[in-house]
Design a protein around this motif. Structure first.
Motif, PDB file in Angstrom:
ATOM      1  N   ASP A  87       0.856  -1.177   0.000  1.00  0.00           N
ATOM      2  CA  ASP A  87       0.000   0.000   0.000  1.00  0.00           C
ATOM      3  C   ASP A  87       0.899   1.235   0.000  1.00  0.00           C
ATOM      4  O   ASP A  87       1.788   1.348   0.855  1.00  0.00           O
ATOM      5  N   PRO A  88       0.731   2.168  -0.935  1.00  0.00           N
ATOM      6  CA  PRO A  88       1.628   3.330  -1.029  1.00  0.00           C
ATOM      7  C   PRO A  88       1.648   4.137   0.266  1.00  0.00           C
ATOM      8  O   PRO A  88       0.606   4.382   0.881  1.00  0.00           O
ATOM      9  N   ALA A  89       2.845   4.545   0.659  1.00  0.00           N
ATOM     10  CA  ALA A  89       3.021   5.375   1.849  1.00  0.00           C
ATOM     11  C   ALA A  89       4.307   6.165   1.695  1.00  0.00           C
ATOM     12  O   ALA A  89       5.313   5.656   1.209  1.00  0.00           O
ATOM     13  N   GLY A  90       4.283   7.432   2.102  1.00  0.00           N
ATOM     14  CA  GLY A  90       5.481   8.259   2.040  1.00  0.00           C
ATOM     15  C   GLY A  90       5.167   9.644   1.508  1.00  0.00           C
ATOM     16  O   GLY A  90       4.029   9.961   1.146  1.00  0.00           O
ATOM     17  N   THR A  91       6.187  10.479   1.493  1.00  0.00           N
ATOM     18  CA  THR A  91       6.063  11.860   1.034  1.00  0.00           C
ATOM     19  C   THR A  91       6.600  11.988  -0.386  1.00  0.00           C
ATOM     20  O   THR A  91       7.751  11.617  -0.642  1.00  0.00           O
ATOM     21  N   VAL A  92       5.775  12.477  -1.304  1.00  0.00           N
ATOM     22  CA  VAL A  92       6.180  12.681  -2.694  1.00  0.00           C
ATOM     23  C   VAL A  92       6.376  14.177  -2.919  1.00  0.00           C
ATOM     24  O   VAL A  92       5.447  14.970  -2.727  1.00  0.00           O
ATOM     25  N   ARG A  93       7.584  14.550  -3.328  1.00  0.00           N
ATOM     26  CA  ARG A  93       7.900  15.956  -3.594  1.00  0.00           C
ATOM     27  C   ARG A  93       7.733  16.216  -5.088  1.00  0.00           C
ATOM     28  O   ARG A  93       8.351  15.538  -5.902  1.00  0.00           O
ATOM     29  N   VAL A  94       6.904  17.202  -5.416  1.00  0.00           N
ATOM     30  CA  VAL A  94       6.578  17.488  -6.820  1.00  0.00           C
ATOM     31  C   VAL A  94       6.914  18.935  -7.131  1.00  0.00           C
ATOM     32  O   VAL A  94       6.507  19.849  -6.406  1.00  0.00           O
ATOM     33  N   SER A  95       7.638  19.134  -8.215  1.00  0.00           N
ATOM     34  CA  SER A  95       7.916  20.475  -8.717  1.00  0.00           C
ATOM     35  C   SER A  95       7.267  20.605 -10.089  1.00  0.00           C
ATOM     36  O   SER A  95       7.401  19.711 -10.921  1.00  0.00           O
ATOM     37  N   GLY A  96       6.549  21.704 -10.320  1.00  0.00           N
ATOM     38  CA  GLY A  96       5.882  21.838 -11.602  1.00  0.00           C
ATOM     39  C   GLY A  96       5.495  23.267 -11.918  1.00  0.00           C
ATOM     40  O   GLY A  96       5.512  24.143 -11.036  1.00  0.00           O
ATOM     41  N   PHE A  97       5.150  23.489 -13.168  1.00  0.00           N
ATOM     42  CA  PHE A  97       4.717  24.830 -13.566  1.00  0.00           C
ATOM     43  C   PHE A  97       3.287  25.062 -13.085  1.00  0.00           C
ATOM     44  O   PHE A  97       2.509  24.122 -12.854  1.00  0.00           O
ATOM     45  N   ALA A  98       2.946  26.334 -12.901  1.00  0.00           N
ATOM     46  CA  ALA A  98       1.728  26.700 -12.186  1.00  0.00           C
ATOM     47  C   ALA A  98       0.474  26.094 -12.801  1.00  0.00           C
ATOM     48  O   ALA A  98      -0.404  25.596 -12.088  1.00  0.00           O
ATOM     49  N   THR A  99       0.365  26.108 -14.133  1.00  0.00           N
ATOM     50  CA  THR A  99      -0.842  25.595 -14.775  1.00  0.00           C
ATOM     51  C   THR A  99      -1.026  24.109 -14.498  1.00  0.00           C
ATOM     52  O   THR A  99      -2.139  23.650 -14.246  1.00  0.00           O
ATOM     53  N   ALA A 100       0.053  23.343 -14.542  1.00  0.00           N
ATOM     54  CA  ALA A 100      -0.043  21.905 -14.288  1.00  0.00           C
ATOM     55  C   ALA A 100      -0.417  21.621 -12.841  1.00  0.00           C
ATOM     56  O   ALA A 100      -1.160  20.678 -12.557  1.00  0.00           O
ATOM     57  N   ILE A 101       0.102  22.437 -11.917  1.00  0.00           N
ATOM     58  CA  ILE A 101      -0.261  22.245 -10.519  1.00  0.00           C
ATOM     59  C   ILE A 101      -1.754  22.496 -10.336  1.00  0.00           C
ATOM     60  O   ILE A 101      -2.454  21.722  -9.679  1.00  0.00           O
ATOM     61  N   ARG A 102      -2.258  23.568 -10.942  1.00  0.00           N
ATOM     62  CA  ARG A 102      -3.687  23.875 -10.804  1.00  0.00           C
ATOM     63  C   ARG A 102      -4.548  22.851 -11.539  1.00  0.00           C
ATOM     64  O   ARG A 102      -5.548  22.381 -11.011  1.00  0.00           O
ATOM     65  N   ARG A 103      -4.173  22.536 -12.763  1.00  0.00           N
ATOM     66  CA  ARG A 103      -5.019  21.706 -13.617  1.00  0.00           C
ATOM     67  C   ARG A 103      -4.936  20.224 -13.287  1.00  0.00           C
ATOM     68  O   ARG A 103      -5.950  19.512 -13.323  1.00  0.00           O
ATOM     69  N   SER A 104      -3.744  19.724 -12.963  1.00  0.00           N
ATOM     70  CA  SER A 104      -3.547  18.283 -12.803  1.00  0.00           C
ATOM     71  C   SER A 104      -3.330  17.863 -11.360  1.00  0.00           C
ATOM     72  O   SER A 104      -3.923  16.887 -10.896  1.00  0.00           O
ATOM     73  N   LEU A 105      -2.463  18.587 -10.645  1.00  0.00           N
ATOM     74  CA  LEU A 105      -2.028  18.096  -9.340  1.00  0.00           C
ATOM     75  C   LEU A 105      -3.028  18.383  -8.227  1.00  0.00           C
ATOM     76  O   LEU A 105      -3.314  17.510  -7.405  1.00  0.00           O
ATOM     77  N   LEU A 106      -3.563  19.592  -8.170  1.00  0.00           N
ATOM     78  CA  LEU A 106      -4.472  19.933  -7.077  1.00  0.00           C
ATOM     79  C   LEU A 106      -5.735  19.073  -7.071  1.00  0.00           C
ATOM     80  O   LEU A 106      -6.157  18.610  -5.999  1.00  0.00           O
ATOM     81  N   PRO A 107      -6.374  18.804  -8.223  1.00  0.00           N
ATOM     82  CA  PRO A 107      -7.537  17.903  -8.187  1.00  0.00           C
ATOM     83  C   PRO A 107      -7.187  16.498  -7.698  1.00  0.00           C
ATOM     84  O   PRO A 107      -7.973  15.870  -6.985  1.00  0.00           O
ATOM     85  N   VAL A 108      -6.000  16.009  -8.076  1.00  0.00           N
ATOM     86  CA  VAL A 108      -5.562  14.692  -7.613  1.00  0.00           C
ATOM     87  C   VAL A 108      -5.266  14.722  -6.118  1.00  0.00           C
ATOM     88  O   VAL A 108      -5.610  13.796  -5.374  1.00  0.00           O
ATOM     89  N   ALA A 109      -4.636  15.807  -5.654  1.00  0.00           N
ATOM     90  CA  ALA A 109      -4.270  15.907  -4.238  1.00  0.00           C
ATOM     91  C   ALA A 109      -5.495  15.859  -3.346  1.00  0.00           C
ATOM     92  O   ALA A 109      -5.464  15.286  -2.252  1.00  0.00           O
ATOM     93  N   ALA A 110      -6.594  16.454  -3.809  1.00  0.00           N
ATOM     94  CA  ALA A 110      -7.808  16.474  -2.995  1.00  0.00           C
ATOM     95  C   ALA A 110      -8.340  15.071  -2.748  1.00  0.00           C
ATOM     96  O   ALA A 110      -8.734  14.721  -1.630  1.00  0.00           O
TER      97      ALA A 110
END
Length: 297
Positions: A87-110
């Motif tokens: 089962d996945p566990a741990g801290t994932v550090r992500v660096s990305g451009f602003a549009t990708a963070i808003r469009r792709s990462l934030l919905p997944v993070a929720a």
């Protein structure tokens, strides 16, 4: 120390006799005695002492057995963490451009916080070159980057690159009766050859696209201003400081007209990038699955 020998010592502390340890671990009393003797030589300490026909742990042996509880637990945790089926566990550090963070990462993070509470995301906003440098230095686990079809990125062979999505870009110009119609890209660019042009202050790919298309239109662009923020690019255009590229799926502000480009089209392409070894780590594998799975929704 060989961690396997710590297991013999820990079981001796728990069970009290070498015969009981041998039965519990499926081996012989002689093997248990030999392994604990080797462990004593490795540590440079006397770990057991005679007590009648049996043995007991010395004070050094008891201290090492107490450490063995923590050491063996940490080893088991590490093995479980690295198990692709765990089962996945741990801290994932992500660096990305602003549009990708808003469009792709934030919905997944929720949704990630609810479905996999043992996976934690740490996010940094960076342009592609900055994000890839952090990835190369092992400062992040995943980079969200982009390029353009007219300025393709060249990725290092040690990287695993996953395409995410793409979107067309157009030329943002002041709205008015003199603005040309959408159409042939060189013709659209040629209409603004006397204008100042706005580039990206943190990524030269935007400038490469502008220069490539301007060359096709037969002129050298006057790239005067630079801005990383799309909002600031719009404000510069509204203030009369020039024209620049903006994404076609972004609603244009009043006073700005976005001219669609065709022949050739300008398209931004987003990617998730990680190192080959890191891509099999369960938390990163999970995040990549979620990021690419959004394309199917």
């Amino acid at each position: 120390m060989d961690s396997r020998r710590l297991r013999y010592l820990l079981e001796l502390a728990r069970l009290g006799s070498m015969r009981a340890v041998a039965d519990a671990l499926g081996t012989t009393t002689s093997t248990v005695s030999q392994q604990i003797a080797v462990l004593g030589r490795e540590t440079g300490a006397v770990l057991v002492e005679p007590e009648g026909r049996r043995v007991r742990l010395t004070p050094a042996g008891r201290r090492l057995a107490a450490h063995a509880v923590t050491i063996l637990a940490a080893i088991e945790a590490a093995q479980a963490d690295l198990d692709p089926g765990a089962d996945p566990a741990g801290t994932v550090r992500v660096s990305g451009f602003a549009t990708a963070i808003r469009r792709s990462l934030l919905p997944v993070a929720a949704s990630l916080g609810e479905s996999h509470p043992n996976v934690r995301l740490i996010m940094y906003e960076h342009e592609p070159a900055e994000a890839l440098a952090l990835l190369a230095g092992n400062d992040v686990d995943l980079a969200l980057t982009y390029d353009y079809n007219l300025a393709p990125a060249v990725f290092d062979t040690g990287l695993a690159v996953t395409p995410l999505w793409s979107t067309p870009w157009g030329l943002a110009v002041p709205a008015g009766p003199r603005a040309p119609r959408d159409g042939d890209t060189p013709a659209v660019f040629r209409a603004f050859r006397r204008y100042d042009w706005i580039g990206n202050s943190r990524n030269p790919a935007d400038e490469r696209v502008v220069r490539t298309l301007s060359s096709m239109a037969g002129f050298e662009p006057r790239l005067t201003h630079e801005a990383d923020s799309l909002d600031l690019v719009e404000e510069l255009i509204l203030a009369g400081f020039g024209v620049g590229l903006l994404p076609a799926d972004r609603p244009a502000r009043p006073g700005i007209r976005l001219l669609h480009l065709s022949g050739p089209e300008v398209r931004l392409r987003a990617y998730a990038v990680t190192r080959h070894g890191r891509s099999t780590w369960p938390p990163v594998t999970l995040l990549l699955h979620l990021l690419t799975g959004r394309l199917l929704e």
